[in-house]
Design a protein around this motif. Structure first.
Motif, short mmCIF file in Angstrom:
data_model
loop_
_atom_site.label_atom_id
_atom_site.label_comp_id
_atom_site.label_asym_id
_atom_site.label_seq_id
_atom_site.Cartn_x
_atom_site.Cartn_y
_atom_site.Cartn_z
N TRP A 177 94.71 68.30 85.17
CA TRP A 177 94.34 66.94 85.51
C TRP A 177 94.49 66.08 84.26
O TRP A 177 94.08 66.48 83.17
CB TRP A 177 92.90 66.87 86.00
N SER A 204 91.71 68.29 81.97
CA SER A 204 91.38 69.70 82.16
C SER A 204 92.59 70.45 82.69
O SER A 204 93.50 69.86 83.28
CB SER A 204 90.22 69.83 83.15
N THR A 260 90.10 78.23 81.78
CA THR A 260 90.02 76.79 81.93
C THR A 260 89.98 76.12 80.56
O THR A 260 89.52 76.72 79.59
CB THR A 260 88.78 76.37 82.73
N TYR A 313 89.22 72.17 78.72
CA TYR A 313 88.67 70.83 78.93
C TYR A 313 88.84 69.98 77.67
O TYR A 313 88.81 70.49 76.56
CB TYR A 313 87.18 70.90 79.27
N ILE A 318 86.91 72.36 86.57
CA ILE A 318 88.15 72.56 87.31
C ILE A 318 88.08 73.91 88.01
O ILE A 318 87.53 74.88 87.45
CB ILE A 318 89.38 72.46 86.38
N ARG A 369 89.91 76.52 91.46
CA ARG A 369 90.95 76.75 92.46
C ARG A 369 90.62 78.03 93.19
O ARG A 369 89.86 78.88 92.69
CB ARG A 369 92.33 76.87 91.81
N VAL A 420 93.66 72.57 94.05
CA VAL A 420 92.92 72.62 92.80
C VAL A 420 91.90 71.48 92.85
O VAL A 420 92.23 70.38 93.29
CB VAL A 420 93.86 72.46 91.59
N LEU A 444 88.64 69.16 90.96
CA LEU A 444 88.00 68.71 89.73
C LEU A 444 86.65 68.12 90.12
O LEU A 444 86.58 67.04 90.71
CB LEU A 444 88.85 67.67 89.00
N CYS A 463 97.04 64.71 89.10
CA CYS A 463 97.22 66.15 89.10
C CYS A 463 98.64 66.46 88.61
O CYS A 463 99.58 65.71 88.93
CB CYS A 463 97.02 66.67 90.52
#
Length: 125
Positions: free
Chosen positions: A35, A48, A57, A59, A69, A71, A78, A80, A95
């Protein structure tokens, strides 16, 4: 090319929450998904990323501890989750997928081939 559609943006008060969704419409999402956000008068900013399925992940410092974040592995979405939103979080959120570089560059927007159309997030004080 992967087609991405974001949703979930809106207007929220300071301290509120929103959950953004990114749906990969023509294929499963790629392993590395991210993102980014773009506020008026500012450069596009990394928010992120997620990779290795859902086990890793990343950030930005500005959202760490407030945004999450996630999935479902093998699925086409996905998310957020954004909590404790502040006026400085106001931006269009994008995205991105189809990352084309090495892992250390995962925060660099130049290496994502596919982008959604964006969803507006506005935090009012």
């Amino acid at each position: 090319q992967l087609q991405l559609v974001e949703s979930g943006g809106g207007l929220v008060q300071v301290g509120g929450s929103l959950r953004l969704s990114c749906t990969c419409t023509n294929s499963r999402c790629t392993d590395k998904m991210a993102w980014f956000r773009h506020a008026p008068g500012k450069e596009r900013e990394f928010v992120s990323a997620i990779h290795r399925g859902a086990s890793s992940t990343v950030y930005s410092d500005s959202v760490k501890g407030r945004f999450t974040i996630s999935r479902e592995v093998g699925k086409s979405t996905v998310w957020l989750q954004m909590n404790s939103l502040q006026p400085e979080d106001t931006a269009v959120y994008y995205c991105a997928g189809e990352f084309t570089s090495i892992l250390s560059a995962i925060r660099d927007s130049r290496y994502y081939r596919s982008w959604g159309q964006g969803t507006q997030v506005t935090v009012s004080s």
